[in-house]
Design a protein around this motif. Sequence first.
Motif: not given
Length: 231
Positions: A94-121
């Motif tokens: 398994p490739i080592r992914v730092g805790a910060f990098s993993s958390a950042l990827i998670t929140f970017v991908l998750f929050e993008a769905a909510y920012y998407c709806e805001i920007m669509r409006s």
Amino acid sequence: MLANFDFDVIQRSWVYLFTTGMKFTLTLTFFAMLGGIVFGTLLAMMRLSHNKAIGFVAASYVNLIRSIPLILVIFWFYFLVPYIGAWVTGASEPIRVGAFSSALITFVLFEAAYYCEIMRSGIQSIPRGQVAAGYAIGMNYWQMMGNVVLPQAFRNMIPILLTQTIVLFQDVSLVYVLGSVPDFVSVASKIAQRDGRLVEMYLFVAVVYFAMSFGLSLLVKKLQEKVAIIR
């Protein structure tokens, strides 16, 4: 209760809590906000695309992410991304992914769905006449979006984008469950367990989150009033 309340543990620890824990939390929040807005804007443009396949892909992603609890997404990315990376690259381990990098990827991908709806409006709030005028003077799609639609959409949606960022700031506390990231809640929890002062530390964390979130909410409200005046 206050007779047994140890204010000294807070006095001894608050500098470390802010310089280490809060610094990590704010850094993660800031970069997750930037990444989420950029990715969310792209998703919003995909959802509004005349290409049904592109719109379907974006809509499916947004609906899927918004249907899954954030805590599960954090676990999935933290534990599965190293194995997915190894599978993609053909690595034997398994490739080592730092805790910060993993958390950042998670929140970017998750929050993008909510920012998407805001920007669509926000994009849909721009009068269609302006879009037609942009095409009429010879602009292509990307020129029209970059020079006409998106600047106005961002201005209109700034208060809502910042409100979602406050929610993101609160959600970042969920990385506490990973146990390996020095966010504000995790650092406070370790101090609480070390000194046996759970009530004091968790109450202090709650007060800090309330004060920061409430203060930011007041600023967003004032900004919303200014944006309404500009309109």
